[in-house]
Design a protein around this motif. Sequence first.
Motif, PDB file in Angstrom:
ATOM      1  N   ILE A  79      44.570  42.974  34.554  1.00 56.61           N
ATOM      2  CA  ILE A  79      43.196  42.566  34.239  1.00 56.61           C
ATOM      3  C   ILE A  79      43.133  41.462  33.194  1.00 56.61           C
ATOM      4  O   ILE A  79      42.054  41.154  32.692  1.00 56.61           O
ATOM      5  CB  ILE A  79      42.322  43.762  33.789  1.00 56.61           C
ATOM      6  CG1 ILE A  79      42.845  44.365  32.497  1.00 56.61           C
ATOM      7  CG2 ILE A  79      42.232  44.809  34.870  1.00 56.61           C
ATOM      8  CD1 ILE A  79      41.805  45.225  31.800  1.00 56.61           C
ATOM      9  N   LEU A  80      44.291  40.856  32.870  1.00 58.00           N
ATOM     10  CA  LEU A  80      44.246  39.767  31.890  1.00 58.00           C
ATOM     11  C   LEU A  80      43.254  38.669  32.290  1.00 58.00           C
ATOM     12  O   LEU A  80      42.520  38.156  31.434  1.00 58.00           O
ATOM     13  CB  LEU A  80      45.646  39.177  31.672  1.00 58.00           C
ATOM     14  CG  LEU A  80      45.745  38.218  30.489  1.00 58.00           C
ATOM     15  CD1 LEU A  80      45.471  38.938  29.181  1.00 58.00           C
ATOM     16  CD2 LEU A  80      47.094  37.523  30.430  1.00 58.00           C
ATOM     17  N   PRO A  81      43.173  38.292  33.589  1.00 59.81           N
ATOM     18  CA  PRO A  81      42.186  37.259  33.956  1.00 59.81           C
ATOM     19  C   PRO A  81      40.764  37.654  33.556  1.00 59.81           C
ATOM     20  O   PRO A  81      40.002  36.814  33.072  1.00 59.81           O
ATOM     21  CB  PRO A  81      42.309  37.158  35.477  1.00 59.81           C
ATOM     22  CG  PRO A  81      43.620  37.762  35.819  1.00 59.81           C
ATOM     23  CD  PRO A  81      43.975  38.720  34.747  1.00 59.81           C
ATOM     24  N   PHE A  82      40.427  38.950  33.745  1.00 64.06           N
ATOM     25  CA  PHE A  82      39.061  39.400  33.415  1.00 64.06           C
ATOM     26  C   PHE A  82      38.826  39.358  31.912  1.00 64.06           C
ATOM     27  O   PHE A  82      37.776  38.940  31.436  1.00 64.06           O
ATOM     28  CB  PHE A  82      38.805  40.824  33.925  1.00 64.06           C
ATOM     29  CG  PHE A  82      39.122  41.027  35.373  1.00 64.06           C
ATOM     30  CD1 PHE A  82      39.066  39.960  36.265  1.00 64.06           C
ATOM     31  CD2 PHE A  82      39.472  42.279  35.848  1.00 64.06           C
ATOM     32  CE1 PHE A  82      39.361  40.142  37.601  1.00 64.06           C
ATOM     33  CE2 PHE A  82      39.774  42.469  37.190  1.00 64.06           C
ATOM     34  CZ  PHE A  82      39.724  41.402  38.062  1.00 64.06           C
ATOM     35  N   ILE A  83      39.851  39.851  31.168  1.00 63.15           N
ATOM     36  CA  ILE A  83      39.702  39.881  29.703  1.00 63.15           C
ATOM     37  C   ILE A  83      39.506  38.465  29.182  1.00 63.15           C
ATOM     38  O   ILE A  83      38.584  38.181  28.408  1.00 63.15           O
ATOM     39  CB  ILE A  83      40.940  40.539  29.045  1.00 63.15           C
ATOM     40  CG1 ILE A  83      41.061  42.005  29.480  1.00 63.15           C
ATOM     41  CG2 ILE A  83      40.850  40.444  27.530  1.00 63.15           C
ATOM     42  CD1 ILE A  83      42.239  42.724  28.875  1.00 63.15           C
ATOM     43  N   LEU A  84      40.392  37.546  29.637  1.00 61.69           N
ATOM     44  CA  LEU A  84      40.301  36.167  29.150  1.00 61.69           C
ATOM     45  C   LEU A  84      38.973  35.528  29.564  1.00 61.69           C
ATOM     46  O   LEU A  84      38.325  34.841  28.773  1.00 61.69           O
ATOM     47  CB  LEU A  84      41.481  35.338  29.671  1.00 61.69           C
ATOM     48  CG  LEU A  84      42.816  35.668  29.008  1.00 61.69           C
ATOM     49  CD1 LEU A  84      43.920  34.786  29.576  1.00 61.69           C
ATOM     50  CD2 LEU A  84      42.736  35.490  27.491  1.00 61.69           C
ATOM     51  N   THR A  85      38.545  35.782  30.818  1.00 62.55           N
ATOM     52  CA  THR A  85      37.276  35.204  31.266  1.00 62.55           C
ATOM     53  C   THR A  85      36.130  35.699  30.390  1.00 62.55           C
ATOM     54  O   THR A  85      35.272  34.922  29.967  1.00 62.55           O
ATOM     55  CB  THR A  85      37.001  35.589  32.731  1.00 62.55           C
ATOM     56  OG1 THR A  85      38.094  35.158  33.523  1.00 62.55           O
ATOM     57  CG2 THR A  85      35.731  34.948  33.227  1.00 62.55           C
ATOM     58  N   SER A  86      36.127  37.007  30.093  1.00 59.61           N
ATOM     59  CA  SER A  86      35.062  37.550  29.248  1.00 59.61           C
ATOM     60  C   SER A  86      35.081  36.896  27.871  1.00 59.61           C
ATOM     61  O   SER A  86      34.032  36.568  27.317  1.00 59.61           O
ATOM     62  CB  SER A  86      35.213  39.069  29.105  1.00 59.61           C
ATOM     63  OG  SER A  86      34.617  39.713  30.202  1.00 59.61           O
ATOM     64  N   ILE A  87      36.300  36.711  27.327  1.00 67.56           N
ATOM     65  CA  ILE A  87      36.399  36.118  25.985  1.00 67.56           C
ATOM     66  C   ILE A  87      35.966  34.642  26.021  1.00 67.56           C
ATOM     67  O   ILE A  87      35.148  34.210  25.200  1.00 67.56           O
ATOM     68  CB  ILE A  87      37.831  36.254  25.431  1.00 67.56           C
ATOM     69  CG1 ILE A  87      38.130  37.736  25.179  1.00 67.56           C
ATOM     70  CG2 ILE A  87      37.999  35.453  24.146  1.00 67.56           C
ATOM     71  CD1 ILE A  87      39.543  38.019  24.721  1.00 67.56           C
ATOM     72  N   TYR A  88      36.475  33.884  27.004  1.00 62.82           N
ATOM     73  CA  TYR A  88      36.097  32.468  27.084  1.00 62.82           C
ATOM     74  C   TYR A  88      34.592  32.322  27.334  1.00 62.82           C
ATOM     75  O   TYR A  88      33.919  31.493  26.724  1.00 62.82           O
ATOM     76  CB  TYR A  88      36.859  31.756  28.207  1.00 62.82           C
ATOM     77  CG  TYR A  88      38.340  31.576  27.949  1.00 62.82           C
ATOM     78  CD1 TYR A  88      38.892  31.878  26.708  1.00 62.82           C
ATOM     79  CD2 TYR A  88      39.201  31.096  28.942  1.00 62.82           C
ATOM     80  CE1 TYR A  88      40.248  31.723  26.478  1.00 62.82           C
ATOM     81  CE2 TYR A  88      40.559  30.933  28.717  1.00 62.82           C
ATOM     82  CZ  TYR A  88      41.073  31.258  27.478  1.00 62.82           C
ATOM     83  OH  TYR A  88      42.412  31.102  27.248  1.00 62.82           O
ATOM     84  N   GLY A  89      34.092  33.116  28.273  1.00 58.42           N
ATOM     85  CA  GLY A  89      32.670  33.011  28.620  1.00 58.42           C
ATOM     86  C   GLY A  89      31.794  33.309  27.419  1.00 58.42           C
ATOM     87  O   GLY A  89      30.848  32.567  27.110  1.00 58.42           O
ATOM     88  N   THR A  90      32.127  34.408  26.718  1.00 60.75           N
ATOM     89  CA  THR A  90      31.362  34.773  25.537  1.00 60.75           C
ATOM     90  C   THR A  90      31.499  33.704  24.462  1.00 60.75           C
ATOM     91  O   THR A  90      30.506  33.285  23.856  1.00 60.75           O
ATOM     92  CB  THR A  90      31.850  36.125  24.989  1.00 60.75           C
ATOM     93  OG1 THR A  90      31.769  37.081  26.037  1.00 60.75           O
ATOM     94  CG2 THR A  90      31.014  36.580  23.827  1.00 60.75           C
TER      95      THR A  90
END
Lengths: 301, 286
Positions: A79-90
């Motif tokens: 789930i690293l892609p999801f975690i990073l996307t959430s962090i970048y998006g936020t």
Amino acid sequence: MGISGFLATKGYASNPRRLMEDLIHLVFLILGLVAVGSVLVITIYLIISGLPAIVEIGPIEFLFGTRWASTAKEPEFGILPFILTSIYGTGGAILIGVPIGFFCAVYLARIAPKKLREVMELCIGVLAGIPSVVYGLVGMTILVPGIRMLFNVPDGASLMAAIIVLTVMILPSVINVSLSALDAVPREYEEASLALGATDIETYFRVTVPAAKSGIFTAIVLGIGRAIGEAMAIMMVAGNVANMPSLFTSVRFLTTAIASEMSYSSGLQREALFSIALVLFLFIMIINAILNMLKKGNQKI
Amino acid sequence: MIQGISGSRKAYGATMRGLCYLSLAIVAFLTFFMLIYVLYRGVGYITPELLLTKPSTLRNTIGILPNILNTLYVVVATLIIVLPIGVGAAIYLTEYARNQKLVELIEFAAETLSGIPSIIYGLVGMLVFCQLMSLQTSLLAGSLTLVIMNLPTIMRTTQESLKTVPQSYREGAFALGAGKWRVIRTVVLPTCINGIITGCILSIGRILSESAALLFTAGFAHNLNGFIKGMGSAGATLTVALYVYASERGEFNVAFAIASILMVLTVIINLLTMYMGHLMRRRIGE
């Protein structure tokens, strides 16, 4: 000891009104504890349903795996892609939204005439009240084609579109919380600064804003919480493919990863979705803890 | 006086002022753009047929009457359940609680609840209400999920207005020999009714705009049901219907029609909240 004995020891038998009062007290206590019970149930359920998949997949592989292929023949659950996307998006939404919200709040708190402030407060209330699916709908029909044409990319449904939608969605909470922090700064601070020869703008930004510092931090942290928890709006504009994040590719957030597969998931895939929810919950709890620390800090001052 | 200010200080002032105007213009533009764009694309498609029928595959028409009714049912059911709990909890905190630790615990729990994202409510609601309590995917399960979500809102607004009830009101009633419950029922609650109404309006707004928490708990169906039967069966509210029509069926005209209805309701709810705020401030000012 029977019921009558119990009633006698508490003095209830001779005083039925006291029995009544104590019963009512108990009822209100139970109502008060509903919130505590709910938090416990949510926490326990997320842990119970989220942990098994993490254990089965392996925590390292789950959190740092870069490939999510839940329906493949040999499924992978990283789930690293999801975690990073959430962090970048936020992060992106905060980067754009906080300055806008901050300047808007300073203007409304100190410079704006009363009538204008009232109108803008109504605007901000409306912006906060617009359902997230409506933001998603407008994003789908304006942002997504707009980004495709403007940046000449094959598909406009991307992290970029999600960041813009999130920016608009966090603005109201950033403005409102900063505004009440700025409102609470005593006028005497400003009068002292003005008397020393500072201009009004210098006073607002160098005296009032530092005095409201922790309230403005609270606003930022609250904005982070809003952005990281949003699901439906970004589900409609981010494209929903489990890529590693980059500005113009289709991405999945932690929230949209849960929402997009929940309806047809089963077995380990379904359990893994609950694990994602647990990770999201941990993020939210960290944010809550920071908010609480900020609040305690405020009270000390 | 002005001549005493150096050029760089003037530039600083002008830049900051400029940034303020720019930010304000962006926020105002966003609000009006959202309103006008959604209404422009949607109002034309709000027809009597859309409002007063259910979807028919035979005639290939779409109607949102079931969704309007479902939304209404969910709002009513949620408020009926959350009001006693939320108001009761607020009364406990301000009128009964003596133990400061317990008060802090309850307030901490309420704050935690208000920070939890709706998708998590949706998941846990599905596990607890739909599966554990075997309510299946139904409007009742959805409403119960929304009850927990809206509990902090009702608690906070009620608590705030309970705090504005002057202590002397209570003392006066106690001095006349009234018991605690009687004082709360006849003196305290009637005085803070405005705060409770404000909480209701805010909650209605949140329920109207909620979608993620309802998707897995209330599901998606378009059947016309009465209140009791409706609560027991799956059904889509307006927001959920908007989501499905827009992103799964590509029916953008219907989606924008629903969005226009939601926008108008959002504006009405905000005007009402503002009006209630004025009422309450006037009372405190007395």
